[in-house]
Design a protein around this motif. Structure first.
Motif, mmCIF file in Angstrom:
data_model
loop_
_atom_site.group_PDB
_atom_site.id
_atom_site.type_symbol
_atom_site.label_atom_id
_atom_site.label_comp_id
_atom_site.label_asym_id
_atom_site.label_seq_id
_atom_site.Cartn_x
_atom_site.Cartn_y
_atom_site.Cartn_z
ATOM 1 N N MET A 1 0.880 -1.087 -0.093
ATOM 2 C CA MET A 1 0.166 0.015 -0.062
ATOM 3 C C MET A 1 0.875 1.081 -0.091
ATOM 4 S SD MET A 1 -2.887 1.038 2.721
ATOM 5 C CE MET A 1 -3.979 -0.180 2.142
ATOM 6 N N THR A 2 0.713 2.149 -1.028
ATOM 7 C CA THR A 2 1.539 3.132 -1.123
ATOM 8 C C THR A 2 0.898 4.368 -0.187
ATOM 9 O OG1 THR A 2 0.105 4.274 -2.896
ATOM 10 C CG2 THR A 2 1.961 2.678 -3.559
ATOM 11 N N GLU A 3 1.964 5.619 -0.185
ATOM 12 C CA GLU A 3 1.406 6.487 0.884
ATOM 13 C C GLU A 3 0.402 7.366 0.288
ATOM 14 O OE1 GLU A 3 3.523 10.795 2.330
ATOM 15 O OE2 GLU A 3 4.525 9.233 1.694
ATOM 16 N N LYS A 4 -0.011 7.357 -0.942
ATOM 17 C CA LYS A 4 -1.147 8.062 -1.484
ATOM 18 C C LYS A 4 -2.447 7.083 -1.064
ATOM 19 C CE LYS A 4 -3.259 9.305 -5.791
ATOM 20 N NZ LYS A 4 -2.958 9.369 -7.371
ATOM 21 N N SER A 5 -2.339 5.752 -1.280
ATOM 22 C CA SER A 5 -3.513 4.925 -0.759
ATOM 23 C C SER A 5 -3.888 4.922 0.508
ATOM 24 C CB SER A 5 -3.289 3.711 -1.211
ATOM 25 O OG SER A 5 -2.075 2.828 -0.680
ATOM 26 N N ILE A 6 -2.858 5.254 1.272
ATOM 27 C CA ILE A 6 -2.983 5.231 2.839
ATOM 28 C C ILE A 6 -3.780 6.496 3.141
ATOM 29 C CG2 ILE A 6 -2.013 5.564 5.241
ATOM 30 C CD1 ILE A 6 0.121 3.481 4.569
ATOM 31 N N LYS A 7 -3.311 7.755 2.494
ATOM 32 C CA LYS A 7 -3.812 8.887 2.710
ATOM 33 C C LYS A 7 -5.423 8.865 2.265
ATOM 34 C CE LYS A 7 -3.215 13.931 1.171
ATOM 35 N NZ LYS A 7 -2.733 14.795 0.391
ATOM 36 N N GLU A 8 -5.398 8.121 1.216
ATOM 37 C CA GLU A 8 -6.927 8.027 0.746
ATOM 38 C C GLU A 8 -7.805 7.424 1.642
ATOM 39 O OE1 GLU A 8 -6.502 6.234 -3.212
ATOM 40 O OE2 GLU A 8 -6.024 8.300 -4.220
ATOM 41 N N LEU A 9 -7.355 6.270 2.114
ATOM 42 C CA LEU A 9 -8.115 5.493 3.340
ATOM 43 C C LEU A 9 -8.257 6.299 4.409
ATOM 44 C CD1 LEU A 9 -9.140 2.814 4.094
ATOM 45 C CD2 LEU A 9 -6.856 2.281 5.341
ATOM 46 N N CYS A 10 -7.290 6.968 4.832
ATOM 47 C CA CYS A 10 -7.737 7.984 5.941
ATOM 48 C C CYS A 10 -8.736 9.044 5.678
ATOM 49 C CB CYS A 10 -6.440 8.662 6.361
ATOM 50 S SG CYS A 10 -5.102 7.663 7.180
ATOM 51 N N SER A 11 -8.817 9.649 4.374
ATOM 52 C CA SER A 11 -9.638 10.711 4.102
ATOM 53 C C SER A 11 -11.031 10.034 4.087
ATOM 54 C CB SER A 11 -9.352 11.220 2.879
ATOM 55 O OG SER A 11 -9.475 10.559 1.643
ATOM 56 N N GLU A 12 -11.039 8.623 3.825
ATOM 57 C CA GLU A 12 -12.348 7.767 3.819
ATOM 58 C C GLU A 12 -12.966 7.759 5.242
ATOM 59 O OE1 GLU A 12 -11.961 4.734 1.189
ATOM 60 O OE2 GLU A 12 -11.347 5.727 -0.524
ATOM 61 N N VAL A 13 -12.245 7.062 5.835
ATOM 62 C CA VAL A 13 -12.500 6.551 7.451
ATOM 63 C C VAL A 13 -12.748 7.627 8.271
ATOM 64 C CG1 VAL A 13 -11.825 4.333 6.686
ATOM 65 C CG2 VAL A 13 -10.314 5.826 7.999
ATOM 66 N N PHE A 14 -11.861 8.510 8.348
ATOM 67 C CA PHE A 14 -11.902 9.569 9.218
ATOM 68 C C PHE A 14 -12.826 10.972 8.910
ATOM 69 C CE2 PHE A 14 -7.217 7.996 10.585
ATOM 70 C CZ PHE A 14 -7.874 7.057 11.513
ATOM 71 N N PRO A 15 -13.932 10.910 9.608
ATOM 72 C CA PRO A 15 -14.607 12.135 9.182
ATOM 73 C C PRO A 15 -14.208 13.580 9.415
ATOM 74 C CG PRO A 15 -15.659 11.027 11.188
ATOM 75 C CD PRO A 15 -14.565 10.310 10.570
ATOM 76 N N PHE A 16 -13.023 13.505 10.356
ATOM 77 C CA PHE A 16 -12.590 14.892 10.587
ATOM 78 C C PHE A 16 -11.428 15.330 9.689
ATOM 79 C CE2 PHE A 16 -10.735 11.358 12.960
ATOM 80 C CZ PHE A 16 -9.163 11.599 12.949
ATOM 81 N N TRP A 17 -11.114 14.531 8.813
ATOM 82 C CA TRP A 17 -9.953 14.503 8.002
ATOM 83 C C TRP A 17 -9.868 15.826 7.305
ATOM 84 C CZ3 TRP A 17 -5.493 12.107 7.635
ATOM 85 C CH2 TRP A 17 -4.523 12.243 6.710
ATOM 86 N N SER A 18 -10.914 16.459 6.696
ATOM 87 C CA SER A 18 -11.147 17.781 5.959
ATOM 88 C C SER A 18 -10.811 18.924 6.910
ATOM 89 C CB SER A 18 -12.409 18.080 5.421
ATOM 90 O OG SER A 18 -13.422 17.893 6.337
ATOM 91 N N SER A 19 -11.002 18.885 8.371
ATOM 92 C CA SER A 19 -10.935 19.766 9.211
ATOM 93 C C SER A 19 -9.400 19.793 9.794
ATOM 94 C CB SER A 19 -11.697 19.371 10.584
ATOM 95 O OG SER A 19 -11.049 18.622 11.199
ATOM 96 N N LEU A 20 -8.390 18.956 9.363
ATOM 97 C CA LEU A 20 -7.094 18.934 9.800
ATOM 98 C C LEU A 20 -6.109 20.038 8.928
ATOM 99 C CD1 LEU A 20 -6.351 14.987 10.217
ATOM 100 C CD2 LEU A 20 -7.177 16.953 12.000
ATOM 101 N N SER A 21 -5.217 20.315 9.414
ATOM 102 C CA SER A 21 -4.171 21.350 8.753
ATOM 103 C C SER A 21 -3.353 20.445 8.026
ATOM 104 C CB SER A 21 -3.446 22.144 9.894
ATOM 105 O OG SER A 21 -2.655 21.497 10.632
ATOM 106 N N ASP A 22 -2.538 21.049 7.081
ATOM 107 C CA ASP A 22 -1.653 20.108 6.329
ATOM 108 C C ASP A 22 -0.539 19.422 7.403
ATOM 109 O OD1 ASP A 22 -2.865 20.770 3.890
ATOM 110 O OD2 ASP A 22 -1.426 22.438 3.594
ATOM 111 N N GLU A 23 -0.110 20.309 8.120
ATOM 112 C CA GLU A 23 0.864 19.651 9.229
ATOM 113 C C GLU A 23 0.275 18.450 9.894
ATOM 114 O OE1 GLU A 23 3.469 21.112 13.048
ATOM 115 O OE2 GLU A 23 2.126 22.640 12.021
ATOM 116 N N GLN A 24 -1.154 18.781 10.545
ATOM 117 C CA GLN A 24 -1.574 17.586 11.245
ATOM 118 C C GLN A 24 -1.866 16.380 10.317
ATOM 119 O OE1 GLN A 24 -5.223 19.860 12.335
ATOM 120 N NE2 GLN A 24 -4.452 19.873 14.753
ATOM 121 N N ARG A 25 -2.016 16.707 9.048
ATOM 122 C CA ARG A 25 -2.263 15.365 8.147
ATOM 123 C C ARG A 25 -0.808 14.814 7.877
ATOM 124 N NH1 ARG A 25 -6.242 17.732 3.422
ATOM 125 N NH2 ARG A 25 -8.104 18.137 4.780
#
Length: 224
Positions: A1-25
């Motif tokens: 699993m690539t870093e990109k796919s992990i990032k996509e997974l996190c954005s799908e399962v964590f409803p708070f993902w959009s509220s995070l800053s770039d540093e927090q992500r």
């Protein structure tokens, strides 16, 4: 699993993902890794803070262990589920130890517990997510405790079989009596006697391949 796919997974399962800053992500992704576990592997051993476990494939079993070695299965996790109780450092109010094993070969993504705990301190939505996830787990735990304390074994066994049939999509349950006893928090001998009783009533049929349900309506009636 690539870093990109992990990032996509996190954005799908964590409803708070959009509220995070770039540093927090970035910090969260830096502590996240994909790990494959073979069947029978212990993933979380009691009070340690393993982290948030996202199940990509396979299944996990969450259970408690008594001092004399008796196991009580609290609930099971499948593809798409999340384990929050394996991150005790995120929920300081957790005062009991749970264990997590891989029931079958499983592919998981684990978010480091310390990084997630730090995020919850700074992001209210992440904290709410953690608390809501924990409440959902405790609801499952209380259902198990209710079964153990207040339900007869025949009813518990009937409910277990119906749940397994729905999960596996088959009338045949490929589990040993010992495995069923472990999941139900009972003794193998007790389960064996109850399975034999079900067989004499024409509800199930036992074989080396598993236990096949013959009379679903009767099983549902017992489950009540």
């Amino acid at each position: 699993m690539t870093e990109k796919s992990i990032k996509e997974l996190c954005s799908e399962v964590f409803p708070f993902w959009s509220s995070l800053s770039d540093e927090q992500r970035t910090n969260l992704l830096r502590s996240t890794q994909k790990i494959s576990f073979e069947r029978g592997t212990n993933i979380h051993d009691g009070g340690e803070c393993t982290g948030i476990i996202l199940i990509k494939s396979g299944s996990l079993r969450v259970y408690m262990l008594s001092e004399d070695g008796k196991e009580v299965t609290l609930y099971r996790l499948f593809a798409g589920d999340i384990s929050i109780l394996s991150a005790s450092c995120v929920l300081n109010s957790i005062t009991f130890d749970v264990f997590v094993d891989a029931e079958e070969d499983s592919e998981c993504v684990i978010v480091g517990g310390c990084a997630f705990a730090e995020l919850c301190e700074k992001n209210h939505e992440a904290q709410v997510f953690a608390l809501e996830s924990a409440l959902a787990c405790f609801s499952d735990v209380m259902w198990v405790m209710q079964q153990i304390l207040f339900m007869s074994l025949d009813k518990r066994l009937a409910i277990f079989r119906l749940d397994e049939m729905a999960q596996q999509g088959s009338d045949t349950i490929k589990l040993t009596h010992e495995q069923i006893a472990k999941y139900m928090g009972s003794a193998r001998e007790v389960v064996s006697r109850m399975v034999k009783y079900f067989a004499t009533e024409g509800i199930v049929e036992s074989s080396r391949g598993g236990i096949r349900v013959l009379d679903k309506p009767k099983l549902r009636k017992i489950a009540g």
